[in-house]
Design a protein around this motif. Structure first.
Motif, PDB file in Angstrom:
ATOM      1  N   CYS A   1     -50.954 -21.912  -5.914  1.00 24.62           N
ATOM      2  CA  CYS A   1     -51.825 -20.565  -6.188  1.00 24.62           C
ATOM      3  C   CYS A   1     -51.635 -19.404  -5.514  1.00 24.62           C
ATOM      4  O   CYS A   1     -51.201 -19.425  -4.429  1.00 24.62           O
ATOM      5  CB  CYS A   1     -53.271 -20.890  -6.186  1.00 24.62           C
ATOM      6  SG  CYS A   1     -54.427 -19.587  -6.320  1.00 24.62           S
TER       7      CYS A   1
ATOM      8  N   CYS B   1     -58.378 -22.664  -2.700  1.00 25.88           N
ATOM      9  CA  CYS B   1     -57.893 -23.108  -4.057  1.00 25.88           C
ATOM     10  C   CYS B   1     -57.019 -24.348  -3.694  1.00 25.88           C
ATOM     11  O   CYS B   1     -56.078 -24.384  -2.759  1.00 25.88           O
ATOM     12  CB  CYS B   1     -57.158 -22.018  -4.600  1.00 25.88           C
ATOM     13  SG  CYS B   1     -56.508 -22.798  -6.326  1.00 25.88           S
TER      14      CYS B   1
ATOM     15  N   SER C   1     -53.112 -17.186  -4.395  1.00 22.83           N
ATOM     16  CA  SER C   1     -54.074 -16.950  -3.183  1.00 22.83           C
ATOM     17  C   SER C   1     -53.700 -17.288  -1.864  1.00 22.83           C
ATOM     18  O   SER C   1     -54.207 -16.937  -0.788  1.00 22.83           O
ATOM     19  CB  SER C   1     -55.521 -17.330  -3.677  1.00 22.83           C
ATOM     20  OG  SER C   1     -55.732 -18.725  -3.347  1.00 22.83           O
TER      21      SER C   1
ATOM     22  N   CYS D   1     -60.825 -21.320 -10.092  1.00 23.06           N
ATOM     23  CA  CYS D   1     -60.149 -20.304  -9.361  1.00 23.06           C
ATOM     24  C   CYS D   1     -59.622 -19.227 -10.197  1.00 23.06           C
ATOM     25  O   CYS D   1     -59.445 -19.525 -11.236  1.00 23.06           O
ATOM     26  CB  CYS D   1     -58.774 -20.756  -8.653  1.00 23.06           C
ATOM     27  SG  CYS D   1     -57.834 -19.571  -8.018  1.00 23.06           S
TER      28      CYS D   1
ATOM     29  N   CYS E   1     -55.711 -18.937 -10.769  1.00 25.86           N
ATOM     30  CA  CYS E   1     -54.960 -20.093 -11.391  1.00 25.86           C
ATOM     31  C   CYS E   1     -55.660 -20.806 -12.211  1.00 25.86           C
ATOM     32  O   CYS E   1     -55.114 -22.029 -13.029  1.00 25.86           O
ATOM     33  CB  CYS E   1     -54.135 -20.941 -10.529  1.00 25.86           C
ATOM     34  SG  CYS E   1     -55.111 -21.735  -9.680  1.00 25.86           S
TER      35      CYS E   1
HETATM   36 ZN   LIG Z   1     -55.979 -20.760  -7.442  1.00 20.13          ZN
END
Ligand SMILES: [Zn+2]
Length: 141
Positions: A107, A102, A109, A131, A134
């Motif tokens: 984010c 991402c 992740s 994503c 987000c």
């Molecule tokens: Zn993201």
């Protein structure tokens, strides 16, 4: 025309646009392949002018989803006991899990021990994905 020994069992990736073969080769090697792989570059092709071919022996365990991201012209030939068993066209995957990162630096992740984000295709022509965490749009490159 260059003659290359055929394979008995495995996968032949044909109609790869010349130049993309090396890219795909590198991606496949990175994915823990330990069987013979042959890359043939710049073969004459009626359709493409020049093309690359990849032969993977004794394995059918290749992530074909990602091939569509690199080159949508690829034909995947499954060879079993010296005969063409199945022919498949690749396509841009609708969903990617953990294959791209991402682009949003905040984010969730990106933080430790978090589950891999899932990306859903947003713009096919530009290979852009949304994503799942987000909603940021990330372009595959
Ligand atoms: Zn993201």
């Amino acid at each position: 025309m260059l003659q290359v020994t055929g394979i008995n069992n495995g996968i032949v990736l044909d109609h790869i646009k010349a130049g993309n073969g090396l890219k795909i080769f590198n991606r496949l090697i990175n994915h823990d392949i330990d069987v013979p792989v042959v890359l043939i570059m710049n073969v004459n092709s009626n359709v493409l002018g020049k093309k690359d071919i990849i032969k993977i022996e004794d394995s059918f365990d290749v992530n074909l989803d990602v091939l569509g991201l690199i080159d949508e012209n690829i034909t995947v030939n499954f060879i079993v006991e010296g005969k063409l068993k199945e022919k498949k066209k690749v396509s841009v995957p609708e969903v990617l899990t953990g294959y791209i990162k991402c682009k949003n630096p905040r984010c969730i992740s990106h933080f430790d021990n978090y589950v891999a984000p899932q990306f859903t295709l947003y713009d096919r022509a530009n290979l852009e994905y949304v994503c799942s965490f987000c909603d940021e749009i990330t372009k595959y490159q």
